[in-house]
Design a protein around this motif. Structure first.
Motif, PDB file in Angstrom:
ATOM      1  N   CYS A  38       0.870  -1.193   0.000  1.00 39.38           N
ATOM      2  CA  CYS A  38       0.000   0.000   0.000  1.00 39.38           C
ATOM      3  C   CYS A  38       0.899   1.233   0.000  1.00 39.38           C
ATOM      4  O   CYS A  38       0.863   2.058   0.902  1.00 39.38           O
ATOM      5  CB  CYS A  38      -0.914   0.011   1.222  1.00 39.38           C
ATOM      6  SG  CYS A  38      -2.104  -1.312   1.261  1.00 39.38           S
ATOM      7  N   VAL A  47      -1.181   4.556  -2.685  1.00 36.80           N
ATOM      8  CA  VAL A  47      -2.386   4.141  -1.965  1.00 36.80           C
ATOM      9  C   VAL A  47      -2.592   5.003  -0.725  1.00 36.80           C
ATOM     10  O   VAL A  47      -3.713   5.297  -0.337  1.00 36.80           O
ATOM     11  CB  VAL A  47      -2.283   2.650  -1.566  1.00 36.80           C
ATOM     12  CG1 VAL A  47      -3.478   2.204  -0.738  1.00 36.80           C
ATOM     13  CG2 VAL A  47      -2.149   1.780  -2.813  1.00 36.80           C
ATOM     14  N   VAL A  48      -1.481   5.438  -0.127  1.00 37.48           N
ATOM     15  CA  VAL A  48      -1.513   6.198   1.125  1.00 37.48           C
ATOM     16  C   VAL A  48      -0.807   7.526   0.907  1.00 37.48           C
ATOM     17  O   VAL A  48       0.238   7.585   0.265  1.00 37.48           O
ATOM     18  CB  VAL A  48      -0.810   5.388   2.246  1.00 37.48           C
ATOM     19  CG1 VAL A  48      -0.746   6.157   3.536  1.00 37.48           C
ATOM     20  CG2 VAL A  48      -1.516   4.060   2.463  1.00 37.48           C
ATOM     21  N   ARG A  53      -3.114   8.625   5.297  1.00 39.19           N
ATOM     22  CA  ARG A  53      -4.531   8.422   4.959  1.00 39.19           C
ATOM     23  C   ARG A  53      -4.633   7.599   3.688  1.00 39.19           C
ATOM     24  O   ARG A  53      -3.892   7.833   2.731  1.00 39.19           O
ATOM     25  CB  ARG A  53      -5.225   9.766   4.743  1.00 39.19           C
ATOM     26  CG  ARG A  53      -5.371  10.605   6.004  1.00 39.19           C
ATOM     27  CD  ARG A  53      -6.111  11.892   5.689  1.00 39.19           C
ATOM     28  NE  ARG A  53      -5.314  12.710   4.779  1.00 39.19           N
ATOM     29  CZ  ARG A  53      -4.790  13.882   5.095  1.00 39.19           C
ATOM     30  NH1 ARG A  53      -5.005  14.404   6.278  1.00 39.19           N
ATOM     31  NH2 ARG A  53      -4.079  14.561   4.226  1.00 39.19           N
ATOM     32  N   VAL A  54      -5.578   6.658   3.665  1.00 37.74           N
ATOM     33  CA  VAL A  54      -5.808   5.859   2.466  1.00 37.74           C
ATOM     34  C   VAL A  54      -6.570   6.721   1.470  1.00 37.74           C
ATOM     35  O   VAL A  54      -7.628   7.273   1.800  1.00 37.74           O
ATOM     36  CB  VAL A  54      -6.597   4.572   2.787  1.00 37.74           C
ATOM     37  CG1 VAL A  54      -6.918   3.798   1.527  1.00 37.74           C
ATOM     38  CG2 VAL A  54      -5.806   3.703   3.758  1.00 37.74           C
ATOM     39  N   ARG A  61      -6.573   5.073   7.965  1.00 37.95           N
ATOM     40  CA  ARG A  61      -5.139   5.296   7.840  1.00 37.95           C
ATOM     41  C   ARG A  61      -4.420   3.965   7.980  1.00 37.95           C
ATOM     42  O   ARG A  61      -4.940   3.032   8.574  1.00 37.95           O
ATOM     43  CB  ARG A  61      -4.636   6.258   8.909  1.00 37.95           C
ATOM     44  CG  ARG A  61      -5.247   7.648   8.770  1.00 37.95           C
ATOM     45  CD  ARG A  61      -4.664   8.565   9.821  1.00 37.95           C
ATOM     46  NE  ARG A  61      -5.395   9.803   9.896  1.00 37.95           N
ATOM     47  CZ  ARG A  61      -4.853  10.991   9.709  1.00 37.95           C
ATOM     48  NH1 ARG A  61      -3.584  11.097   9.435  1.00 37.95           N
ATOM     49  NH2 ARG A  61      -5.572  12.079   9.806  1.00 37.95           N
ATOM     50  N   ILE A  62      -3.219   3.906   7.447  1.00 34.85           N
ATOM     51  CA  ILE A  62      -2.394   2.698   7.558  1.00 34.85           C
ATOM     52  C   ILE A  62      -1.055   3.096   8.156  1.00 34.85           C
ATOM     53  O   ILE A  62      -0.428   4.058   7.718  1.00 34.85           O
ATOM     54  CB  ILE A  62      -2.183   2.031   6.190  1.00 34.85           C
ATOM     55  CG1 ILE A  62      -3.507   1.574   5.601  1.00 34.85           C
ATOM     56  CG2 ILE A  62      -1.224   0.851   6.321  1.00 34.85           C
ATOM     57  CD1 ILE A  62      -3.397   0.970   4.215  1.00 34.85           C
ATOM     58  N   ILE A  67       3.122   0.499   3.813  1.00 31.61           N
ATOM     59  CA  ILE A  67       3.199   1.835   3.221  1.00 31.61           C
ATOM     60  C   ILE A  67       4.582   2.185   2.682  1.00 31.61           C
ATOM     61  O   ILE A  67       4.738   3.176   1.980  1.00 31.61           O
ATOM     62  CB  ILE A  67       2.761   2.930   4.214  1.00 31.61           C
ATOM     63  CG1 ILE A  67       3.773   3.077   5.344  1.00 31.61           C
ATOM     64  CG2 ILE A  67       1.369   2.667   4.739  1.00 31.61           C
ATOM     65  CD1 ILE A  67       3.650   4.373   6.104  1.00 31.61           C
TER      66      ILE A  67
END
Length: 95
Positions: A38, A47-48, A53-54, A61-62, A67
Motif C-alpha cells: 500500500c 495508496v496512502v 490516509r488511504v 489510515r495505515i 506503506i
C-alpha cells in the motif's frame, strides 16, 4: 558433536503423492517481511498519502510496513515502530 542430523523428524514416515504435497504446502513458510503493498507517496499510484490516509477512503489510515515505497535494508520491525510513532505525531497534531 556432529552438526549433521541423526534422524528425520518430520514426516517420520515415507510419503508420496497427495500426502507429500500436503506436508510441503502446510509446512512451507517464509522469513520475508511483506511490505510495500500500500505504497505511500504523492503520485496518482500511491495508496496512502504522506499523512498515512488511504486515498479515496475517509477516516482510514495505515501505519505498518505496507506503506513503505521501498523495502528498507534494516529490520522492518524497527521501521514499523517509527511509522507508528509518526502516526501518533500526526494524530496528536490533528487533535
Amino acid at each position: 558433536m556432529s552438526s549433521q542430523p541423526k534422524r528425520e523428524v518430520a514426516p517420520a514416515r515415507k510419503l508420496a503423492g497427495t500426502e507429500m504435497n500436503d506436508l510441503i504446502r502446510n509446512g512451507a513458510t517464509t522469513y520475508f517481511h511483506e511490505s510495500g503493498t500500500c505504497r505511500m507517496g504523492k503520485d496518482s499510484l500511491a495508496v496512502v498519502d504522506p499523512s498515512l490516509r488511504v486515498n479515496g477512503i475517509r477516516k482510514l489510515r495505515i501505519a505498518d510496513s505496507s506503506i513503505m515505497p521501498r523495502i528498507v535494508s534494516v529490520a522492518t520491525m524497527a521501521t514499523c515502530v517509527l511509522i507508528g510513532e509518526r502516526m501518533a505525531e500526526i494524530l496528536k497534531a490533528e487533535a
